[in-house]
Scaffold this motif. Structure first.
Motif, mmCIF file in Angstrom:
data_model
loop_
_atom_site.group_PDB
_atom_site.id
_atom_site.type_symbol
_atom_site.label_atom_id
_atom_site.label_comp_id
_atom_site.label_asym_id
_atom_site.label_seq_id
_atom_site.Cartn_x
_atom_site.Cartn_y
_atom_site.Cartn_z
ATOM 1 N N THR A 40 7.999 83.026 -21.784
ATOM 2 C CA THR A 40 7.282 84.061 -22.678
ATOM 3 C C THR A 40 7.970 83.828 -24.012
ATOM 4 O OG1 THR A 40 8.609 85.781 -21.925
ATOM 5 C CG2 THR A 40 6.427 85.474 -20.883
ATOM 6 N N LEU A 41 9.354 83.637 -24.004
ATOM 7 C CA LEU A 41 10.182 83.463 -25.191
ATOM 8 C C LEU A 41 10.563 81.951 -25.530
ATOM 9 C CD1 LEU A 41 12.993 86.217 -24.568
ATOM 10 C CD2 LEU A 41 10.849 86.493 -26.059
ATOM 11 N N ALA A 68 17.483 91.589 -27.941
ATOM 12 C CA ALA A 68 16.407 91.843 -26.891
ATOM 13 C C ALA A 68 15.386 93.141 -27.238
ATOM 14 C CB ALA A 68 16.812 91.932 -25.492
ATOM 15 N N GLY A 72 11.487 93.085 -27.632
ATOM 16 C CA GLY A 72 10.720 93.904 -26.750
ATOM 17 C C GLY A 72 10.911 93.192 -25.287
ATOM 18 N N THR A 73 11.963 92.848 -25.079
ATOM 19 C CA THR A 73 12.276 92.073 -23.763
ATOM 20 C C THR A 73 13.384 92.667 -23.085
ATOM 21 O OG1 THR A 73 12.082 90.096 -22.485
ATOM 22 C CG2 THR A 73 13.459 90.253 -24.538
ATOM 23 N N GLY A 74 13.874 92.228 -22.014
ATOM 24 C CA GLY A 74 15.340 92.737 -21.266
ATOM 25 C C GLY A 74 16.182 91.877 -21.809
ATOM 26 N N SER A 77 16.893 88.592 -20.111
ATOM 27 C CA SER A 77 15.960 87.325 -20.212
ATOM 28 C C SER A 77 16.381 86.294 -21.476
ATOM 29 C CB SER A 77 14.543 87.701 -20.663
ATOM 30 O OG SER A 77 14.684 88.600 -21.957
#
Length: 259
Positions: A40-41, A68, A72-74, A77
């Protein structure tokens, strides 16, 4: 393009991560997974987000967790793409140095125009990304953007007829001058932010004391200076840049006459 002469007072240092892994990421030579869900990234998105954080909040705010959050992600990731902050910083440095694809941006093809354009472009780079002045780049990791920029400039200045070390030194000379000018401008902005006084207000507050000092006769040369000596209309950066280029032009002419 920067030549890496940013001094030793930086808060971060280029090349502080895993050099081999950083080079793999810069040159896209690492192994890619052939199976699994589509990511997704992308590394490009991560680097752009990190630059955005540094531009808006400063280098001190840069962390894997902050990047991160920007995406908008952890945090975990991000580690699928880049090992850590050290490697990420080197990717950021190479990204912001990506040279223009417009040949006109390096002048009319002459060596002097190329170095002049390099000086102005580098100053603009530091203005866009002031956090660059907080990075010690004395030992840069050389990625495609840095080498592309160096290749373009060296191609244009090679007709100077100088030795190869001298050609590189000419680039370092211009870059070192620009770094000093950019740092002075950054410090002026920081002083205004911290004190709440504009530059004009700061100097105006000193006028009464300075007028008495000038009238004392102790500083006759300074008292004789014209009123516009320290005015804002004189372009100190441009004056210094042109004098550096004048000196190089004299060297080139002397070498040509000797041959």
């Amino acid at each position: 393009m920067t030549s890496g002469s940013n001094g030793t007072g930086g808060t971060e240092t280029s090349g502080s991560g895993d050099i081999a892994r950083t080079l793999e990421l810069l040159w896209d030579t690492g192994r890619r997974p052939s199976r699994g869900p589509k990511p997704t990234l992308t590394l490009e998105r991560i680097v752009e987000a990190a630059i955005q954080v540094a531009d808006t909040e400063g280098l001190a705010a840069l962390s894997m967790r902050r990047v991160a959050a920007e995406l908008g992600t952890g945090t975990m990731s991000l580690y699928r793409y880049v090992p850590g902050k050290g490697e990420l910083l080197d990717l950021m440095l190479d990204r912001v140095q990506r040279p223009s694809q417009n040949p006109a941006d390096l002048g009319d093809g002459g060596w002097r125009a190329a170095l002049e354009a390099l000086g102005r472009a580098t100053l603009a780079l530091y203005r866009r990304h002031p956090w660059l002045l907080q990075v010690n780049q004395t030992r840069p990791i050389l990625g495609p953007s840095a080498l592309d920029g160096m290749e373009k400039v060296l191609t244009l200045i090679r007709p100077m007829g100088l030795s190869d070390p001298e050609l590189v030194s000419a680039i370092i000379m211009v870059d070192g001058y620009v770094v000093g000018a950019a740092r002075t401008q950054l410090y002026e902005q920081e002083a205004e932010r911290r004190t709440g006084l504009t530059d004009a207000e700061f100097w105006q507050a000193q006028v009464p004391a300075l007028e008495k000092a000038m009238a004392s006769g102790r500083y006759p040369v300074m008292a004789s200076l014209s009123e516009d000596t320290f005015g804002p209309d004189f372009d100190h950066f441009e004056f210094g840049l042109q004098r550096i280029l004048d000196g190089l032009e004299m060297l080139v002419e002397n070498r040509g006459n000797a041959r």
